[in-house]
Scaffold this active site. Structure first.
Site, PDB file in Angstrom:
ATOM      1  N   ASN A  10       0.852  -1.187   0.000  1.00  0.00           N
ATOM      2  CA  ASN A  10       0.000   0.000   0.000  1.00  0.00           C
ATOM      3  C   ASN A  10       0.889   1.239   0.000  1.00  0.00           C
ATOM      4  O   ASN A  10       1.730   1.403   0.893  1.00  0.00           O
ATOM      5  CB  ASN A  10      -0.901  -0.022   1.246  1.00  0.00           C
ATOM      6  CG  ASN A  10      -1.907   1.106   1.260  1.00  0.00           C
ATOM      7  OD1 ASN A  10      -1.568   2.249   0.991  1.00  0.00           O
ATOM      8  ND2 ASN A  10      -3.148   0.799   1.601  1.00  0.00           N
ATOM      9  N   HIS A  13       0.821   6.306   1.977  1.00  0.00           N
ATOM     10  CA  HIS A  13       1.500   7.287   2.820  1.00  0.00           C
ATOM     11  C   HIS A  13       2.697   7.944   2.139  1.00  0.00           C
ATOM     12  O   HIS A  13       3.255   8.908   2.684  1.00  0.00           O
ATOM     13  CB  HIS A  13       1.844   6.668   4.174  1.00  0.00           C
ATOM     14  CG  HIS A  13       0.595   6.373   4.948  1.00  0.00           C
ATOM     15  ND1 HIS A  13      -0.287   7.372   5.323  1.00  0.00           N
ATOM     16  CD2 HIS A  13       0.051   5.208   5.363  1.00  0.00           C
ATOM     17  CE1 HIS A  13      -1.314   6.825   5.954  1.00  0.00           C
ATOM     18  NE2 HIS A  13      -1.135   5.526   5.981  1.00  0.00           N
ATOM     19  N   HIS A  46      -5.755   3.578  -1.456  1.00  0.00           N
ATOM     20  CA  HIS A  46      -7.074   3.945  -0.927  1.00  0.00           C
ATOM     21  C   HIS A  46      -7.397   5.364  -1.378  1.00  0.00           C
ATOM     22  O   HIS A  46      -6.766   6.325  -0.931  1.00  0.00           O
ATOM     23  CB  HIS A  46      -7.042   3.852   0.599  1.00  0.00           C
ATOM     24  CG  HIS A  46      -8.354   4.142   1.261  1.00  0.00           C
ATOM     25  ND1 HIS A  46      -8.534   4.070   2.628  1.00  0.00           N
ATOM     26  CD2 HIS A  46      -9.564   4.501   0.762  1.00  0.00           C
ATOM     27  CE1 HIS A  46      -9.782   4.368   2.937  1.00  0.00           C
ATOM     28  NE2 HIS A  46     -10.425   4.649   1.809  1.00  0.00           N
ATOM     29  N   ARG A  48      -9.536   8.062  -0.734  1.00  0.00           N
ATOM     30  CA  ARG A  48     -10.493   8.513   0.272  1.00  0.00           C
ATOM     31  C   ARG A  48     -11.376   9.621  -0.285  1.00  0.00           C
ATOM     32  O   ARG A  48     -10.988  10.355  -1.194  1.00  0.00           O
ATOM     33  CB  ARG A  48      -9.762   9.020   1.522  1.00  0.00           C
ATOM     34  CG  ARG A  48      -9.284   7.913   2.435  1.00  0.00           C
ATOM     35  CD  ARG A  48      -8.632   8.497   3.677  1.00  0.00           C
ATOM     36  NE  ARG A  48      -8.346   7.460   4.658  1.00  0.00           N
ATOM     37  CZ  ARG A  48      -9.165   7.132   5.664  1.00  0.00           C
ATOM     38  NH1 ARG A  48     -10.316   7.768   5.805  1.00  0.00           N
ATOM     39  NH2 ARG A  48      -8.842   6.185   6.511  1.00  0.00           N
ATOM     40  N   ARG A  52      -7.186  12.832   1.075  1.00  0.00           N
ATOM     41  CA  ARG A  52      -6.131  13.272   1.985  1.00  0.00           C
ATOM     42  C   ARG A  52      -4.753  12.750   1.579  1.00  0.00           C
ATOM     43  O   ARG A  52      -3.742  13.283   2.015  1.00  0.00           O
ATOM     44  CB  ARG A  52      -6.436  12.872   3.425  1.00  0.00           C
ATOM     45  CG  ARG A  52      -6.356  11.380   3.678  1.00  0.00           C
ATOM     46  CD  ARG A  52      -6.590  11.044   5.152  1.00  0.00           C
ATOM     47  NE  ARG A  52      -7.911  11.408   5.598  1.00  0.00           N
ATOM     48  CZ  ARG A  52      -8.419  11.055   6.779  1.00  0.00           C
ATOM     49  NH1 ARG A  52      -7.674  10.332   7.612  1.00  0.00           N
ATOM     50  NH2 ARG A  52      -9.632  11.389   7.128  1.00  0.00           N
ATOM     51  N   GLU A  76      -8.810   0.404  -2.660  1.00  0.00           N
ATOM     52  CA  GLU A  76      -9.618   0.478  -1.448  1.00  0.00           C
ATOM     53  C   GLU A  76     -10.574   1.649  -1.583  1.00  0.00           C
ATOM     54  O   GLU A  76     -10.163   2.752  -1.990  1.00  0.00           O
ATOM     55  CB  GLU A  76      -8.726   0.656  -0.214  1.00  0.00           C
ATOM     56  CG  GLU A  76      -7.869  -0.565   0.069  1.00  0.00           C
ATOM     57  CD  GLU A  76      -7.074  -0.440   1.348  1.00  0.00           C
ATOM     58  OE1 GLU A  76      -6.639  -1.473   1.880  1.00  0.00           O
ATOM     59  OE2 GLU A  76      -6.873   0.699   1.825  1.00  0.00           O
ATOM     60  N   THR A 107      -7.876   3.831   9.032  1.00  0.00           N
ATOM     61  CA  THR A 107      -9.042   2.953   9.169  1.00  0.00           C
ATOM     62  C   THR A 107      -9.014   2.278  10.533  1.00  0.00           C
ATOM     63  O   THR A 107      -8.026   1.651  10.909  1.00  0.00           O
ATOM     64  CB  THR A 107      -9.039   1.897   8.056  1.00  0.00           C
ATOM     65  OG1 THR A 107      -8.970   2.562   6.791  1.00  0.00           O
ATOM     66  CG2 THR A 107     -10.296   1.060   8.109  1.00  0.00           C
ATOM     67  N   GLU A 157     -10.779  -9.532   3.588  1.00  0.00           N
ATOM     68  CA  GLU A 157      -9.494  -9.126   4.159  1.00  0.00           C
ATOM     69  C   GLU A 157      -9.723  -8.804   5.625  1.00  0.00           C
ATOM     70  O   GLU A 157     -10.498  -7.899   5.954  1.00  0.00           O
ATOM     71  CB  GLU A 157      -8.902  -7.914   3.441  1.00  0.00           C
ATOM     72  CG  GLU A 157      -7.574  -7.475   4.051  1.00  0.00           C
ATOM     73  CD  GLU A 157      -6.855  -6.422   3.244  1.00  0.00           C
ATOM     74  OE1 GLU A 157      -6.016  -5.710   3.844  1.00  0.00           O
ATOM     75  OE2 GLU A 157      -7.109  -6.299   2.031  1.00  0.00           O
ATOM     76  N   HIS A 196      -3.367  -4.474   8.025  1.00  0.00           N
ATOM     77  CA  HIS A 196      -3.492  -3.323   8.924  1.00  0.00           C
ATOM     78  C   HIS A 196      -2.604  -3.512  10.145  1.00  0.00           C
ATOM     79  O   HIS A 196      -2.790  -4.427  10.933  1.00  0.00           O
ATOM     80  CB  HIS A 196      -4.924  -3.051   9.385  1.00  0.00           C
ATOM     81  CG  HIS A 196      -5.098  -1.631   9.877  1.00  0.00           C
ATOM     82  ND1 HIS A 196      -5.278  -0.569   9.031  1.00  0.00           N
ATOM     83  CD2 HIS A 196      -5.066  -1.102  11.119  1.00  0.00           C
ATOM     84  CE1 HIS A 196      -5.377   0.552   9.713  1.00  0.00           C
ATOM     85  NE2 HIS A 196      -5.238   0.260  10.990  1.00  0.00           N
TER      86      HIS A 196
END
Length: 249
Positions: A10, A13, A46, A48, A52, A76, A107, A157, A196
């Protein structure tokens, strides 16, 4: 453990850092390219509702990159009309339906599928109808697994954040909960993924659940990349997973 467990990276970030200052650096698409070159089996991002971190432009570029590389993009997304329209336009390999609250930092738990089948089912069907693999990010609960199956998901998941924050007997109890949910999922014909909060140690722990076929890991790998580089972080994660697989074979 039979077979190699896939590693999805992922890259959200990387975009978080970019957006903190504006501009184009660091580029999450460059990170995705490096992750794939380092051995990642796929890329997760993801989009969003508040944009963000990952943006619409990122998703377009990531879709092109993954298509060229022949690797899956796992999008996602919240269960909203806007996100459904975006997913239908890009048709990623997989769409993972996740809960989303504007005031959360990350999340905070799994999607509540049980009791919300009427809202989630049509979104899952619309995605499946155009060939997108439908995944639901849920708590390791038998009730949620059965609800995921009922709405037509192909993948579950499991949210491993709770496991990662526990220790001792409490962690062992949560592991048993993950194992039981994974077993039920496979009984229903669902593929099992997990993600996660995972790091080298806890990702290796997940290899002790034979039903797990894929881990999706982001924050830890991006953080490690600050110190060792993204390629080295992915190599170390892959090695930790493989060693744990061999130990449980």
């Amino acid at each position: 453990m039979s077979g190699r467990v896939r590693l999805g990276v992922n890259i959200d970030h990387v975009a978080t850092v970019r957006n903190a200052r504006g501009g184009v650096h660091p580029d999450p698409v460059r990170a995705a390219r490096e992750a794939l070159a380092a051995g990642a089996d796929g890329i997760t991002a993801h989009l969003r509702e508040d944009r963000r971190h990952i943006t619409d432009t990122d998703i377009e570029a990531l879709s092109d990159l993954c298509a060229e590389a022949g690797r899956p993009l796992n999008l996602e997304m919240a269960v909203t009309d806007e996100m459904l329209a975006i997913a239908l336009r890009h048709r990623p390999h997989a769409a993972c339906l996740v809960p989303e609250r504007r005031d959360e930092v990350t999340t905070e738990g799994g999607l509540a599928v049980a009791g919300h089948e009427a809202r989630i089912g049509p979104v899952a069907k619309a995605l499946a109808d155009v060939g997108v693999r439908v995944s639901l990010f849920i708590e390791p609960s038998i009730e949620q697994v059965e609800a995921a199956h009922a709405v037509g998901a192909q993948v579950v998941e499991f949210h491993t954040g709770r496991y990662c924050h526990l220790s001792g007997d409490d962690r062992a109890i949560e592991f048993d909960r993950l194992q039981a949910a994974a077993s039920r999922a496979v009984d229903l014909g669902l593929e099992v993924h997990a993600g996660h909060g995972l790091d080298y140690e806890t990702a290796a722990d997940m290899m002790g659940i034979a039903e797990v076929r894929e881990l999706n890991i982001g924050h830890f790998l991006i953080g490690e990349a600050v110190f060792v580089g993204l390629t080295n972080a992915i190599h170390r994660m892959r090695a930790a997973m493989d060693r744990a697989c061999e130990a449980t074979a």
